[in-house]
Design an enzyme around this catalytic site. Structure first.
Site, PDB file in Angstrom:
ATOM      1  N   GLY A 139       0.811  -1.222   0.000  1.00 27.82           N
ATOM      2  CA  GLY A 139       0.000   0.000   0.000  1.00 27.82           C
ATOM      3  C   GLY A 139       0.841   1.267   0.000  1.00 27.82           C
ATOM      4  O   GLY A 139       0.464   2.291  -0.578  1.00 27.82           O
ATOM      5  N   ASP A 156      -7.191  -0.544   6.432  1.00 25.15           N
ATOM      6  CA  ASP A 156      -7.600  -1.667   7.282  1.00 25.15           C
ATOM      7  C   ASP A 156      -6.386  -2.581   7.416  1.00 25.15           C
ATOM      8  O   ASP A 156      -6.311  -3.644   6.805  1.00 25.15           O
ATOM      9  CB  ASP A 156      -8.787  -2.368   6.598  1.00 25.15           C
ATOM     10  CG  ASP A 156      -9.305  -3.539   7.388  1.00 25.15           C
ATOM     11  OD1 ASP A 156      -8.801  -3.780   8.502  1.00 25.15           O
ATOM     12  OD2 ASP A 156     -10.210  -4.232   6.883  1.00 25.15           O
ATOM     13  N   THR A 158      -2.836  -4.387   9.491  1.00 27.26           N
ATOM     14  CA  THR A 158      -2.419  -5.093  10.707  1.00 27.26           C
ATOM     15  C   THR A 158      -1.792  -4.060  11.654  1.00 27.26           C
ATOM     16  O   THR A 158      -1.784  -2.867  11.367  1.00 27.26           O
ATOM     17  CB  THR A 158      -1.376  -6.168  10.358  1.00 27.26           C
ATOM     18  OG1 THR A 158      -0.347  -5.549   9.594  1.00 27.26           O
ATOM     19  CG2 THR A 158      -1.984  -7.292   9.543  1.00 27.26           C
TER      20      THR A 158
HETATM   21  N1  AG3 Z   1      -7.528  -5.318  10.654  1.00 27.21           N
HETATM   22  C1  AG3 Z   1      -6.860  -5.660  11.849  1.00 27.21           C
HETATM   23  C2  AG3 Z   1      -7.016  -4.682  12.941  1.00 27.21           C
HETATM   24  C3  AG3 Z   1      -5.959  -4.822  13.991  1.00 27.21           C
HETATM   25  C4  AG3 Z   1      -5.912  -6.116  14.689  1.00 27.21           C
HETATM   26  N2  AG3 Z   1      -4.918  -6.093  15.715  1.00 27.21           N
HETATM   27  C5  AG3 Z   1      -4.853  -6.928  16.721  1.00 27.21           C
HETATM   28  N3  AG3 Z   1      -5.726  -7.874  16.846  1.00 27.21           N
HETATM   29  N4  AG3 Z   1      -3.893  -6.778  17.601  1.00 27.21           N
HETATM   30  C6  AG3 Z   1      -7.645  -6.319   9.656  1.00 27.21           C
HETATM   31  C7  AG3 Z   1      -8.762  -7.255   9.805  1.00 27.21           C
HETATM   32  C8  AG3 Z   1     -10.125  -6.743   9.490  1.00 27.21           C
HETATM   33  N5  AG3 Z   1     -10.439  -6.595   8.125  1.00 27.21           N
END
Ligand code: AG3
Length: 280
Positions: A139, A156, A158
């Site tokens: 990205g 969105d 990590t």
């Molecule tokens: N988004 C992940 C958000 C952060 C997760 N972090 C954590 N569990 N420590 C990606 C997944 C949703 N589409």
């Protein structure tokens, strides 16, 4: 009788566990460790580098709030860039809007998309929608080179400690600003204020966005499987304030079906507790 548990470290001295029925799949890609599990309580769920990304039981909260909050602020958004989000949950919510013309999704790891299509069709179901263009690349590079202009960018990602690190840099946010229209909005996953290790990242991300966008704030969601359950999303924008320009009538007239988001939740999510206000 097996007694298998998935355990995630939330802080130095705190862990969260889910009893697992089956460890469905495991793979180390050039980018990260991917695992899929099946459980009684949370259904299928998947982790990246040992952190829960999506569970069938609570994904609707995060995906509703990362998508419908900007759409409720400016229901006219037509061109959207999604970064990360390989599970497809964010794209699924965006495709509910018939008037959205284009959704470019940039996911670094194609394996996440292919595996979610197999094990998490609940989120990956709309990734082949005609309006969706999938790019398998970093990205950070995509926004640096992009000549497109978007109305909304959803990051969105990590956590910043792994492959998502570049998506929390000032350089990345500056390029996002450059490729957003005059009315553009950026929403990003913003870590948690509760445990120190997540809090420092949340504060850093917010400070950077505040330096670049005229409007930058955070809002909260209750996400049971993300560290502490108290998770934040960031809202940064060139023109629209998420409360002053919140447009409930126009959004409600679109008749979008949601399981979590509604106009009251929109307003309430921006009401922040003092311990969060103190660190912004
Ligand atoms: N988004 C992940 C958000 C952060 C997760 N972090 C954590 N569990 N420590 C990606 C997944 C949703 N589409």
């Amino acid at each position: 009788m097996t007694n298998l548990w998935f355990t995630e470290k939330w802080s130095k001295d705190t862990r969260f566990s889910i009893k697992v029925k089956t460890h469905l799949y495991s793979e180390k890609t050039p980018f990260q460790q991917i695992d899929f599990f099946n459980s009684e309580e949370y259904g299928n769920f998947f982790t990246l580098d040992g952190f829960i990304m999506v569970t069938e039981k609570d994904e609707f909260i995060y995906h509703d709030m990362i998508t419908h909050v900007p759409m409720g602020t400016n229901p006219k958004i037509k061109k959207v860039l999604v970064i990360g989000a390989g599970d497809g949950g964010t794209v699924r919510e965006l495709t509910k809007y018939d008037h959205i013309e284009k959704i470019d999704m940039v996911e670094i790891d194609e394996r996440v998309v292919l595996l979610c299509e197999k094990y998490l069709p609940i989120t990956a179901c709309k990734l082949r929608d005609k309006r969706v263009n999938l790019y398998f690349q970093d990205g950070l590079e995509f926004v640096k080179d992009s000549k497109e202009i978007y109305d909304l960018i959803i990051v969105d990602s990590t956590d910043p400690i792994s492959v998502g690190e570049g998506l929390f840099t000032e350089n990345f946010y500056k390029n996002c600003f450059r490729i957003l229209s005059e009315e553009g909005i950026l929403v990003n996953q913003h870590e948690s204020p509760f445990y120190e290790n997540f809090k420092v990242e949340m504060v850093k991300a917010h400070q950077k966005l505040k330096n670049i966008f005229p409007i930058a704030t955070v809002y909260q969601i209750h996400q049971p499987t993300y560290a502490s359950g108290h998770w934040m999303l960031g809202f940064a924008s060139k023109k629209y304030d998420p409360i002053l320009n919140h447009n409930p009538e126009q959004w409600e007239s679109l008749n979008i079906k949601t399981k979590y988001y509604n106009s009251n939740i929109h307003k309430g999510a921006f009401a922040l507790p003092n311990y969060v206000l103190d660190i912004l």
